[in-house]
Design a protein around this motif. Structure first.
Motif, PDB file in Angstrom:
ATOM      1  N   VAL A 174       0.885  -1.159   0.000  1.00  0.00           N
ATOM      2  CA  VAL A 174       0.000   0.000   0.000  1.00  0.00           C
ATOM      3  C   VAL A 174       0.922   1.208   0.000  1.00  0.00           C
ATOM      4  O   VAL A 174       1.826   1.289   0.839  1.00  0.00           O
ATOM      5  CB  VAL A 174      -0.915   0.008   1.248  1.00  0.00           C
ATOM      6  CG1 VAL A 174      -1.698   1.296   1.329  1.00  0.00           C
ATOM      7  CG2 VAL A 174      -1.863  -1.185   1.225  1.00  0.00           C
ATOM      8  N   ALA A 175       0.744   2.127  -0.966  1.00  0.00           N
ATOM      9  CA  ALA A 175       1.714   3.215  -1.107  1.00  0.00           C
ATOM     10  C   ALA A 175       1.049   4.507  -1.567  1.00  0.00           C
ATOM     11  O   ALA A 175      -0.031   4.496  -2.164  1.00  0.00           O
ATOM     12  CB  ALA A 175       2.774   2.811  -2.133  1.00  0.00           C
ATOM     13  N   LEU A 176       1.740   5.615  -1.299  1.00  0.00           N
ATOM     14  CA  LEU A 176       1.393   6.907  -1.897  1.00  0.00           C
ATOM     15  C   LEU A 176       2.433   7.163  -2.970  1.00  0.00           C
ATOM     16  O   LEU A 176       3.634   7.200  -2.675  1.00  0.00           O
ATOM     17  CB  LEU A 176       1.432   8.024  -0.844  1.00  0.00           C
ATOM     18  CG  LEU A 176       1.263   9.455  -1.393  1.00  0.00           C
ATOM     19  CD1 LEU A 176      -0.118   9.646  -2.051  1.00  0.00           C
ATOM     20  CD2 LEU A 176       1.459  10.486  -0.277  1.00  0.00           C
ATOM     21  N   HIS A 177       1.979   7.302  -4.214  1.00  0.00           N
ATOM     22  CA  HIS A 177       2.869   7.513  -5.355  1.00  0.00           C
ATOM     23  C   HIS A 177       2.638   8.872  -6.006  1.00  0.00           C
ATOM     24  O   HIS A 177       1.517   9.391  -5.989  1.00  0.00           O
ATOM     25  CB  HIS A 177       2.626   6.441  -6.432  1.00  0.00           C
ATOM     26  CG  HIS A 177       3.201   5.105  -6.081  1.00  0.00           C
ATOM     27  ND1 HIS A 177       2.888   3.964  -6.784  1.00  0.00           N
ATOM     28  CD2 HIS A 177       4.079   4.738  -5.116  1.00  0.00           C
ATOM     29  CE1 HIS A 177       3.551   2.933  -6.253  1.00  0.00           C
ATOM     30  NE2 HIS A 177       4.269   3.374  -5.251  1.00  0.00           N
ATOM     31  N   CYS A 178       3.697   9.388  -6.593  1.00  0.00           N
ATOM     32  CA  CYS A 178       3.626  10.620  -7.381  1.00  0.00           C
ATOM     33  C   CYS A 178       4.358  10.335  -8.685  1.00  0.00           C
ATOM     34  O   CYS A 178       5.585  10.178  -8.681  1.00  0.00           O
ATOM     35  CB  CYS A 178       4.292  11.753  -6.600  1.00  0.00           C
ATOM     36  SG  CYS A 178       4.424  13.283  -7.522  1.00  0.00           S
ATOM     37  N   GLU A 179       3.595  10.211  -9.779  1.00  0.00           N
ATOM     38  CA  GLU A 179       4.185   9.829 -11.061  1.00  0.00           C
ATOM     39  C   GLU A 179       4.175  10.983 -12.065  1.00  0.00           C
ATOM     40  O   GLU A 179       3.672  12.057 -11.779  1.00  0.00           O
ATOM     41  CB  GLU A 179       3.452   8.587 -11.597  1.00  0.00           C
ATOM     42  CG  GLU A 179       3.695   7.374 -10.695  1.00  0.00           C
ATOM     43  CD  GLU A 179       2.971   6.110 -11.148  1.00  0.00           C
ATOM     44  OE1 GLU A 179       2.455   6.078 -12.282  1.00  0.00           O
ATOM     45  OE2 GLU A 179       2.920   5.158 -10.353  1.00  0.00           O
ATOM     46  N   LYS A 180       4.695  10.710 -13.250  1.00  0.00           N
ATOM     47  CA  LYS A 180       4.980  11.773 -14.223  1.00  0.00           C
ATOM     48  C   LYS A 180       3.785  12.599 -14.686  1.00  0.00           C
ATOM     49  O   LYS A 180       3.932  13.729 -15.122  1.00  0.00           O
ATOM     50  CB  LYS A 180       5.721  11.203 -15.427  1.00  0.00           C
ATOM     51  CG  LYS A 180       4.885  10.209 -16.256  1.00  0.00           C
ATOM     52  CD  LYS A 180       5.682   9.652 -17.422  1.00  0.00           C
ATOM     53  CE  LYS A 180       4.851   8.786 -18.348  1.00  0.00           C
ATOM     54  NZ  LYS A 180       3.979   7.792 -17.689  1.00  0.00           N
ATOM     55  N   GLY A 199      -6.056   3.849   6.444  1.00  0.00           N
ATOM     56  CA  GLY A 199      -5.217   4.576   7.403  1.00  0.00           C
ATOM     57  C   GLY A 199      -4.324   5.578   6.688  1.00  0.00           C
ATOM     58  O   GLY A 199      -4.175   6.738   7.107  1.00  0.00           O
ATOM     59  N   LEU A 200      -3.746   5.142   5.573  1.00  0.00           N
ATOM     60  CA  LEU A 200      -2.878   6.019   4.783  1.00  0.00           C
ATOM     61  C   LEU A 200      -3.709   7.143   4.158  1.00  0.00           C
ATOM     62  O   LEU A 200      -3.295   8.310   4.151  1.00  0.00           O
ATOM     63  CB  LEU A 200      -2.167   5.193   3.703  1.00  0.00           C
ATOM     64  CG  LEU A 200      -0.916   5.813   3.072  1.00  0.00           C
ATOM     65  CD1 LEU A 200       0.138   6.143   4.118  1.00  0.00           C
ATOM     66  CD2 LEU A 200      -0.331   4.874   2.023  1.00  0.00           C
ATOM     67  N   GLN A 201      -4.884   6.789   3.671  1.00  0.00           N
ATOM     68  CA  GLN A 201      -5.793   7.775   3.077  1.00  0.00           C
ATOM     69  C   GLN A 201      -6.106   8.891   4.084  1.00  0.00           C
ATOM     70  O   GLN A 201      -5.978  10.076   3.760  1.00  0.00           O
ATOM     71  CB  GLN A 201      -7.084   7.049   2.669  1.00  0.00           C
ATOM     72  CG  GLN A 201      -8.148   7.924   2.027  1.00  0.00           C
ATOM     73  CD  GLN A 201      -9.468   7.161   1.823  1.00  0.00           C
ATOM     74  OE1 GLN A 201      -9.728   6.139   2.484  1.00  0.00           O
ATOM     75  NE2 GLN A 201     -10.293   7.639   0.918  1.00  0.00           N
TER      76      GLN A 201
END
Length: 164
Positions: free
Chosen positions: A70-76, A146-148
């Protein structure tokens, strides 16, 4: 294979997330796998390459061994188009909330600014049979929600700031 039931379980998870999170969007790959994105409309994830929370399970070994992420990503495709400065700003903002992050969440930028991960949580699991699938997906759902809760206000604030 043994991981097939996860595909349906993730579809059901997506439906629950939409019900529990008004104003949020859920996206699946085509064809769908045990993988989803959760984001808000202003996070620029229309093509699944913006800012998003990502959850997936993958097979890591024989006989039902796997890993959930489970991750928070920031892509192009992120808002503003300057991924490195946005991910740096996200990391600084999320760092300030590290006490609110779910237990077991990585440090920010665990693989550096060139990678798309702001923070992530990984756990290994073993599913000897289908009855365990639900337990794994429940854990994924808990970590994702939880991350949200912990990061959404930060992502919104950083993107808002960017648009000024």
């Amino acid at each position: 294979g043994r991981f097939e039931p996860f595909v349906d379980a993730f579809q059901a998870l997506g439906e629950r997330l939409l019900k529990d999170s008004p104003g949020w969007e859920v996206r699946f790959e085509t064809p769908p796998g045990a993988y989803l994105h959760l984001s808000k409309p202003n996070w620029g994830d229309d093509n699944m390459d913006g800012v998003h929370l990502e959850a997936y399970v993958s097979e890591t070994g024989e006989g039902g061994r796997g890993e959930a992420v489970v991750a928070l990503h920031c892509e192009k495709g992120c808002p503003g188009g300057d991924r490195e400065s946005l991910i740096t700003a996200l990391a600084q903002s999320v760092q300030s909330a590290c006490k609110e992050l779910p237990k077991g969440t990585s440090p920010v930028l665990v693989r550096g600014v060139k990678d798309c991960t702001v923070v992530e949580s990984r756990f290994a699991f073993f599913v000897p049979d289908e009855s365990e699938v639900r337990l794994v997906v429940d854990s994924v759902e808990d970590k994702l929600k939880g991350l949200q809760r912990a990061v959404a206000p930060h992502v919104d604030a950083v993107i808002e700031e960017l648009r000024r």
